[in-house]
Design an enzyme around this catalytic site. Structure first.
Site, mmCIF file in Angstrom:
data_model
loop_
_atom_site.group_PDB
_atom_site.id
_atom_site.type_symbol
_atom_site.label_atom_id
_atom_site.label_comp_id
_atom_site.label_asym_id
_atom_site.label_seq_id
_atom_site.Cartn_x
_atom_site.Cartn_y
_atom_site.Cartn_z
ATOM 1 N N ARG A 56 10.586 -19.832 -33.223
ATOM 2 C CA ARG A 56 11.847 -19.738 -32.863
ATOM 3 C C ARG A 56 11.819 -18.540 -31.372
ATOM 4 N NH1 ARG A 56 12.529 -15.055 -32.844
ATOM 5 N NH2 ARG A 56 14.729 -15.725 -31.668
ATOM 6 N N GLY A 57 12.782 -19.067 -30.758
ATOM 7 C CA GLY A 57 13.061 -18.316 -29.634
ATOM 8 C C GLY A 57 12.189 -19.349 -28.872
ATOM 9 N N ALA A 58 13.148 -19.439 -27.617
ATOM 10 C CA ALA A 58 13.193 -20.368 -26.160
ATOM 11 C C ALA A 58 10.960 -20.551 -25.875
ATOM 12 C CB ALA A 58 13.671 -20.367 -25.670
ATOM 13 N N ARG A 99 15.403 -29.486 -31.450
ATOM 14 C CA ARG A 99 16.573 -28.508 -31.185
ATOM 15 C C ARG A 99 16.754 -28.428 -30.266
ATOM 16 N NH1 ARG A 99 16.079 -22.272 -32.112
ATOM 17 N NH2 ARG A 99 18.172 -22.278 -32.824
ATOM 18 N N GLN A 206 18.813 -12.196 -36.573
ATOM 19 C CA GLN A 206 17.510 -12.192 -35.779
ATOM 20 C C GLN A 206 17.558 -10.340 -35.815
ATOM 21 O OE1 GLN A 206 19.173 -15.010 -35.594
ATOM 22 N NE2 GLN A 206 18.379 -16.698 -34.504
ATOM 23 N N ASP A 247 18.139 -19.479 -23.626
ATOM 24 C CA ASP A 247 17.675 -20.745 -24.144
ATOM 25 C C ASP A 247 17.841 -21.887 -22.953
ATOM 26 O OD1 ASP A 247 18.186 -18.528 -26.053
ATOM 27 O OD2 ASP A 247 16.990 -20.238 -26.926
ATOM 28 N N ASN A 257 22.533 -18.777 -23.877
ATOM 29 C CA ASN A 257 21.626 -17.418 -25.353
ATOM 30 C C ASN A 257 22.240 -17.443 -26.650
ATOM 31 O OD1 ASN A 257 19.355 -16.106 -25.879
ATOM 32 N ND2 ASN A 257 20.959 -14.110 -25.347
ATOM 33 N N LYS A 258 21.654 -16.465 -27.858
ATOM 34 C CA LYS A 258 22.200 -16.423 -28.837
ATOM 35 C C LYS A 258 23.629 -16.768 -29.308
ATOM 36 C CE LYS A 258 20.307 -17.343 -32.056
ATOM 37 N NZ LYS A 258 20.242 -18.757 -32.518
#
Ligand code: MRU
Length: 356
Positions: A56-58, A99, A206, A247, A257-258
């Site tokens: 995970r993480g862009a 995703r 996270q 992201d 973003n998150k």
């Protein structure tokens, strides 16, 4: 427990073993309690790993997808260039659909597809080698970009500052230093003292599971807070800047973003604290005019109700809304920090200049 910056920045979150032609990732869904590598072999395993945030993480999902597509290319048996490209595009589309929000995934896959198109007429081994080299270069470039972003980010901070961050944009989400967390790791290497406040980042935690894990292991002064404590620490005067990852950045500077990031930005504005977005240019989507055009991933309600609990925390019939990301309006952002420098408003102009 190590307290060593290098052990954190050199984590091998995505590892391609060329001799064995095998792709490994650290399964981030098991952290912080277990650091275990898993091998990704089939398309189904790759898609599952991305969807369940094992990787995970862009930037990390982009890098991982590049290696995935190389591996899948190896399994294509035809010698006909057109048939090869058609099959590769089918695999690429399946990976991309796993995703929707982080544009780095699509960006990395497009880079791989372009390489395939360029080398499709060559012999099979030359074509596969070009795809492997492209995946390596996407990975290596991200290492260099993260370091540059971290340097620019650190230039905005001074010894003793308090910084609030949301979600995880460190080495696990990228390569080496990370983006929004890179300045904290560089500061630790240089003996500069920062006090980092990490939002736990509901619902997938996270911040708690990954950010506090990485920063604590690196010896950074990190304090974990629940998301709803951000206002309190800002009001206390403990925060001099907010650093977050991203992201997808639209052409006008609106940034996905998150989930929860936009709330942090609104709080920061209220308290007069600069709010910075840090990310590589591969996260900027100039074809996306503004935040309203960014696709937002909706996830399983069980992540809110049951995932972390021994017993459900809401009745099974209760409705949940679980968007994985939100969009921060560009006018709340003090600067967008890329590997090419720090962009300020008007973002339409300064972001466009990065691609000229
Ligand atoms: O759902 P996740 O954990 O993949 O979301 C990650 C984030 O929102 C990060 O802040 C972003 O991808 C930047 S990582 C350098």
């Amino acid at each position: 427990m190590v307290t060593d910056v290098k052990a954190v920045t050199h984590v091998r979150n995505i590892r391609y073993d060329k001799a064995a032609e095998a792709l490994y990732i650290i399964d981030q869904s098991l952290l912080p309690n277990e650091e275990r590598e898993i091998r990704l072999q089939t398309l189904a395993e790759m898609v599952e790993a991305i969807q369940t945030l094992r990787v995970r993480g862009a930037p990390a999902i982009g890098i991982c997808a590049a290696y995935c597509l190389y591996l899948l290319a190896r399994s294509i048996e035809t010698d006909d260039p057109a048939a090869f490209l058609t099959q590769l595009q089918e695999y690429s589309a399946r990976l991309e659909a796993s995703r929707p929000t982080a544009v780095n995934l699509a960006w990395a896959l497009r880079e791989m597809e372009k390489t395939a198109a360029t080398y499709a007429g060559n012999c099979r081994s030359a074509l596969l080698d070009a795809l492997y080299q492209k995946a390596i270069s996407i990975h290596d470039d991200d290492i260099a970009k993260c370091l540059a972003i971290s340097e620019y980010g650190l230039s905005l901070l001074k010894d003793g500052d308090g910084v609030l961050t949301h979600c995880n944009a460190g080495p696990l989400a990228t390569s080496r230093y990370g983006t929004a967390q890179g300045p904290f790791l560089l500061a630790a290497e240089r003996g500069m003292r920062l006090r980092v406040f990490a939002d736990e980042t509901r619902p997938l935690l996270q911040g708690a599971r990954l950010t506090s894990y990485e920063l604590h292991r690196a010896g950074v002064d990190v304090t974990l807070i629940c998301d709803n404590m951000a206002s309190m620490v800002m009001k206390n005067g403990w925060i001099q800047a907010c650093f977050v990852g991203c992201d997808r950045i639209a052409a006008n500077g609106d940034t996905a973003n998150k989930i929860g990031t936009s709330g942090v930005a609104i709080l920061a504005k209220h308290y007069g604290i600069p709010f910075y977005v840090l990310g590589p240019t591969s996260t900027i989507d100039m074809s996306c005019p503004d935040g309203a055009h960014i696709p937002i991933e909706l996830r399983d309600p069980e992540e809110i109700k049951t995932l972390w609990y021994e017993k459900p925390m809401a009745l099974s019939g209760v409705k949940c809304y679980n968007p994985s990301f939100d969009v921060t309006d560009h006018d709340l952002i003090a600067g967008i920090i890329t590997e090419k420098g720090i962009c300020r408003a008007p973002y339409q102009k300064t972001l466009a200049s990065l691609f000229q």
